[in-house]
Write a protein that holds these residues in place. Structure first.
Motif, PDB file in Angstrom:
ATOM      1  N   ILE A  77       0.776  -1.273  -0.064  1.00 44.72           N
ATOM      2  CA  ILE A  77      -0.109   0.086  -0.011  1.00 44.72           C
ATOM      3  C   ILE A  77       0.821   1.303   0.016  1.00 44.72           C
ATOM      4  O   ILE A  77       0.464   2.229  -0.682  1.00 44.72           O
ATOM      5  CB  ILE A  77      -1.211  -0.046   1.268  1.00 44.72           C
ATOM      6  CG1 ILE A  77      -1.986  -1.126   0.915  1.00 44.72           C
ATOM      7  CG2 ILE A  77      -1.537   1.327   1.431  1.00 44.72           C
ATOM      8  CD1 ILE A  77      -2.803  -1.420   2.031  1.00 44.72           C
ATOM      9  N   VAL A 110      -4.643   4.646  -3.976  1.00 51.45           N
ATOM     10  CA  VAL A 110      -4.314   4.981  -2.648  1.00 51.45           C
ATOM     11  C   VAL A 110      -4.094   6.734  -2.493  1.00 51.45           C
ATOM     12  O   VAL A 110      -3.184   7.342  -3.284  1.00 51.45           O
ATOM     13  CB  VAL A 110      -3.058   4.285  -2.055  1.00 51.45           C
ATOM     14  CG1 VAL A 110      -2.715   4.851  -0.545  1.00 51.45           C
ATOM     15  CG2 VAL A 110      -3.101   2.983  -1.811  1.00 51.45           C
ATOM     16  N   VAL A 127      -5.123   5.511   5.965  1.00 52.09           N
ATOM     17  CA  VAL A 127      -5.088   5.262   4.533  1.00 52.09           C
ATOM     18  C   VAL A 127      -6.561   5.482   3.811  1.00 52.09           C
ATOM     19  O   VAL A 127      -7.603   4.824   4.482  1.00 52.09           O
ATOM     20  CB  VAL A 127      -4.757   3.632   4.153  1.00 52.09           C
ATOM     21  CG1 VAL A 127      -4.779   3.336   2.826  1.00 52.09           C
ATOM     22  CG2 VAL A 127      -3.306   3.243   4.781  1.00 52.09           C
ATOM     23  N   ILE A 129      -8.547   4.896   0.295  1.00 55.68           N
ATOM     24  CA  ILE A 129      -8.470   4.444  -1.190  1.00 55.68           C
ATOM     25  C   ILE A 129      -9.868   4.814  -1.873  1.00 55.68           C
ATOM     26  O   ILE A 129     -10.644   4.941  -1.249  1.00 55.68           O
ATOM     27  CB  ILE A 129      -7.980   2.935  -1.229  1.00 55.68           C
ATOM     28  CG1 ILE A 129      -9.146   2.187  -0.408  1.00 55.68           C
ATOM     29  CG2 ILE A 129      -6.697   2.591  -0.647  1.00 55.68           C
ATOM     30  CD1 ILE A 129      -8.893   0.628  -0.601  1.00 55.68           C
TER      31      ILE A 129
END
Length: 145
Positions: A77, A110, A127, A129
């Motif tokens: 990631i 991402v 994170v 996305i």
């Protein structure tokens, strides 16, 4: 249908176009945001009431991971963020082998990779996305054999 606990949910990833088959276990809280844009279709026939129809759907997936450079999912990631490379993600309410599990499968980019350094906690990363331009459109899927 039985009650599902968040701790039983799963997040999978893989190279774009592969369907996301590798589980990411280094995930804390995860939120799957699904929304739909609106179009006003009000006419005089609505007797003074506004009428609305849904248009384009929007998805964003937000989760937190422990900063662990030895973890394969974390490094994939992080690298996808740095290289602007899309990955396939599958967000399921259970294991990929569970026929009652369901969720979103999409090729995503991402968009956020925010490092948190709280004084009394492990370093974590937030994170975000979102689905991106890809050969396959996002789809709702079920687990199972």
């Amino acid at each position: 249908m039985s009650v599902r606990l968040g701790l039983d949910a799963r997040l999978y990833y893989g190279p774009a176009g592969t369907g996301a088959t590798t589980e990411i276990t280094n995930v804390k809280d995860l939120t799957l945001n699904l929304e739909k844009a609106e179009a006003d279709v009000t006419t005089r026939a609505n007797n003074g009431w506004r009428a609305t129809v849904g248009t384009l759907k929007d998805a964003s997936i937000e989760f937190q991971m422990v900063w662990d450079s030895a973890d394969g999912g974390f490094t994939a990631i992080r690298q996808a963020f740095l290289d602007n490379t899309p990955l396939d993600f599958k967000i399921l309410s259970g294991a990929d082998t569970d026929p009652e599990a369901e969720g979103l499968l999409a090729t995503c980019e991402v968009f956020s990779f925010t490092r948190n350094e709280a004084l009394e906690e492990a370093i974590t990363v937030d994170v975000t996305i979102k689905p991106t331009y890809a050969a396959n459109a996002p789809t709702w899927v079920n687990g199972g054999p």
